[in-house]
Design an enzyme around this catalytic site. Structure first.
Site, PDB file in Angstrom:
ATOM      1  N   TYR A 144      27.756  35.260  28.583  1.00 25.78           N
ATOM      2  CA  TYR A 144      27.357  36.391  29.163  1.00 25.78           C
ATOM      3  C   TYR A 144      25.791  35.736  28.019  1.00 25.78           C
ATOM      4  O   TYR A 144      24.804  36.703  28.283  1.00 25.78           O
ATOM      5  CB  TYR A 144      27.013  37.947  28.511  1.00 25.78           C
ATOM      6  CG  TYR A 144      27.845  38.173  29.755  1.00 25.78           C
ATOM      7  CD1 TYR A 144      29.019  38.040  30.583  1.00 25.78           C
ATOM      8  CD2 TYR A 144      28.119  39.280  30.589  1.00 25.78           C
ATOM      9  CE1 TYR A 144      29.912  38.476  31.714  1.00 25.78           C
ATOM     10  CE2 TYR A 144      28.373  40.260  31.279  1.00 25.78           C
ATOM     11  CZ  TYR A 144      29.571  39.984  32.107  1.00 25.78           C
ATOM     12  OH  TYR A 144      29.523  40.685  33.151  1.00 25.78           O
ATOM     13  N   LYS A 191      41.971  31.862  30.417  1.00 29.17           N
ATOM     14  CA  LYS A 191      42.064  30.510  31.655  1.00 29.17           C
ATOM     15  C   LYS A 191      42.632  29.054  30.535  1.00 29.17           C
ATOM     16  O   LYS A 191      41.271  28.071  30.270  1.00 29.17           O
ATOM     17  CB  LYS A 191      40.707  30.180  32.536  1.00 29.17           C
ATOM     18  CG  LYS A 191      40.803  29.334  33.363  1.00 29.17           C
ATOM     19  CD  LYS A 191      41.403  29.992  34.421  1.00 29.17           C
ATOM     20  CE  LYS A 191      42.331  28.694  35.725  1.00 29.17           C
ATOM     21  NZ  LYS A 191      42.348  28.908  36.327  1.00 29.17           N
ATOM     22  N   ASP A 223      43.348  34.487  36.741  1.00 38.79           N
ATOM     23  CA  ASP A 223      43.897  33.980  37.931  1.00 38.79           C
ATOM     24  C   ASP A 223      45.253  34.826  38.164  1.00 38.79           C
ATOM     25  O   ASP A 223      45.216  35.358  39.179  1.00 38.79           O
ATOM     26  CB  ASP A 223      43.540  32.818  38.679  1.00 38.79           C
ATOM     27  CG  ASP A 223      44.385  32.309  38.082  1.00 38.79           C
ATOM     28  OD1 ASP A 223      45.006  32.070  37.061  1.00 38.79           O
ATOM     29  OD2 ASP A 223      44.690  30.472  38.497  1.00 38.79           O
ATOM     30  N   ASP A 247      35.367  41.392  32.956  1.00 35.11           N
ATOM     31  CA  ASP A 247      33.393  42.595  33.890  1.00 35.11           C
ATOM     32  C   ASP A 247      35.160  42.358  34.980  1.00 35.11           C
ATOM     33  O   ASP A 247      34.606  43.207  35.981  1.00 35.11           O
ATOM     34  CB  ASP A 247      32.689  41.618  33.467  1.00 35.11           C
ATOM     35  CG  ASP A 247      31.729  42.371  34.475  1.00 35.11           C
ATOM     36  OD1 ASP A 247      31.558  43.466  34.893  1.00 35.11           O
ATOM     37  OD2 ASP A 247      30.969  41.682  35.433  1.00 35.11           O
ATOM     38  N   ASP A 251      36.927  45.873  37.265  1.00 38.17           N
ATOM     39  CA  ASP A 251      36.337  46.862  38.927  1.00 38.17           C
ATOM     40  C   ASP A 251      37.401  46.566  38.894  1.00 38.17           C
ATOM     41  O   ASP A 251      38.382  47.304  40.076  1.00 38.17           O
ATOM     42  CB  ASP A 251      35.377  46.017  39.162  1.00 38.17           C
ATOM     43  CG  ASP A 251      34.066  46.108  38.651  1.00 38.17           C
ATOM     44  OD1 ASP A 251      33.128  46.987  37.919  1.00 38.17           O
ATOM     45  OD2 ASP A 251      33.409  46.321  39.498  1.00 38.17           O
TER      46      ASP A 251
END
Ligand code: IPM
Ligand code: MG
Length: 357
Positions: A144, A191, A223, A247, A251
């Protein structure tokens, strides 16, 4: 003894003002009950601030946030910017700048289920019932905030993902501390099979874990974590991850509880803490008095608990919200075939419950 609470109110765009009004009603009711004095300072942010002064997070707004004990935040965003990739100034930039300038490096998103709403979950009831975990998202680093740009011909673009040891250590520390306060399980999501930043996270996690021998620390690829959240959400207690993964995963986690309109968040760090619903500005509903105010009201509960260390006040708000859900005093996103109440009616009902308590 009552205290004086100085709260900066940044309602923002879309449904922001309507839902914030309900959180203010509830905050007032709690303060009246417990004998606190509350002072609000309203400030502009988001698309409406761009329209008024050309800046989504103007210096005056930052000043007001810095001088307050807590920031109550609605939502920002407007479709007129979403559909224009060439727009130079965007509401979201204000949000990011605000996080950076207030040093809000940790975003806490509790994922909790409400008994009366289990049937609303897209998951099978036995999978979600009792799911209760805390997502801690790093909020001021990573992709970001890394350098971004385009090649001269405009056909190549890049976004750098950068993390420093200091940034990783402070957020992981929070993760371990939360795990200690809860059920002593920490999942560090990364990751590390692909990304160097993730390998740094994992390395630092492994260095820190021995200092928290009571905490069961697990490392999980993002994942796989995305899969686990819908497959077995009850396996999580505290999850900590970098900005972008957080983020996306939050959600995902938010919908398993039945409605995104229910989940609050707290952002904490170096300066004034900020409290906001995790949903967006829902422009289609703006001005219609139909949006669910519960996430913002629960954000106010988190504000009492985190910014003011007023646990009873927070608990009373939670109790009132649970009572409203059980009584069916809910907005249309939850009502289904039943009677749908207006945003303002739900806020008034919850404030009234608190007043009568
Ligand atoms: C969030 C939002 C923001 C983010 C957007 C609006 C910039 O999605 O708070 O999760 O990506 O951080
Ligand atoms: Mg998001």
């Amino acid at each position: 003894m009552g205290k004086t609470l100085n709260i900066a109110v940044l309602a923002g765009d879309g449904i922001g003002p309507e839902i914030i009004d309900q959180a203010i009603k509830v905050t007032n009711a709690v303060c009246a009950k417990f004998g606190h004095e509350v002072k609000y300072k309203h400030a502009i942010t988001g698309a409406c601030a761009i329209d008024q002064v050309g800046d989504p997070y103007p210096p005056e707004t930052h000043q007001i946030c810095m001088e307050s004990d807590a920031v109550l935040f609605g939502a920002v965003g407007d479709p007129k910017f979403d559909n224009d990739p060439t727009a130079k100034v965007r509401p979201e930039q204000g949000l990011l700048r605000m996080r950076k300038q207030l040093g809000l490096y940790a975003n806490l998103r509790p994922v909790e289920t409400f008994k009366s709403l289990l049937h609303k979950s897209p998951l099978r009831q036995d999978l979600v019932e009792g799911a209760d975990f805390m997502c801690i998202r790093e909020l001021t680093g990573g992709i970001y905030f890394g350098e971004k740009g385009r090649s001269e011909d405009g056909n190549t673009a890049f976004d750098n993902c950068v993390y420093t040891r200091m940034e990783v250590e402070r957020i992981l520390k929070l993760g371990f501390e939360y795990a200690m306060k809860r059920n002593k399980k920490l999942t560090i999501v990364d990751k590390a099979n692909v990304l160097e930043t993730s390998r740094l996270w994992r390395q630092i996690g492994q260095e820190m874990a021995p200092s928290y021998p009571e905490v069961e620390t697990e490392y999980m690829f993002v994942d796989n974590a995305a899969m686990r959240i819908i497959q077995w959400p009850k396996s999580f207690d505290v999850m900590v991850t970098e900005n972008m993964f957080g983020d996306i995963l939050t959600d995902e986690a938010s919908v398993i509880t039945g409605s995104m309109g229910l989940l609050p968040s707290a952002s904490i760090g170096l300066h004034t803490s900020l409290f906001e619903p995790i949903h967006g500005s829902y422009p289609q509903a703006a001005g219609k008095n139909i949006a669910n105010p519960v996430a913002t009201i629960l954000s106010a509960a988190m504000m009492f608990e985190y910014a003011f260390n007023m646990m009873e006040e927070g608990t009373l708000i939670r109790e009132a919200v649970a009572a409203s859900l059980e009584a069916g005093v809910v907005t249309e996103d939850i009502a289904g075939e039943g009677k749908a109440y207006k945003t303002s009616e739900v806020g008034t009902w919850i404030a009234g419950y608190i007043a009568k308590k």
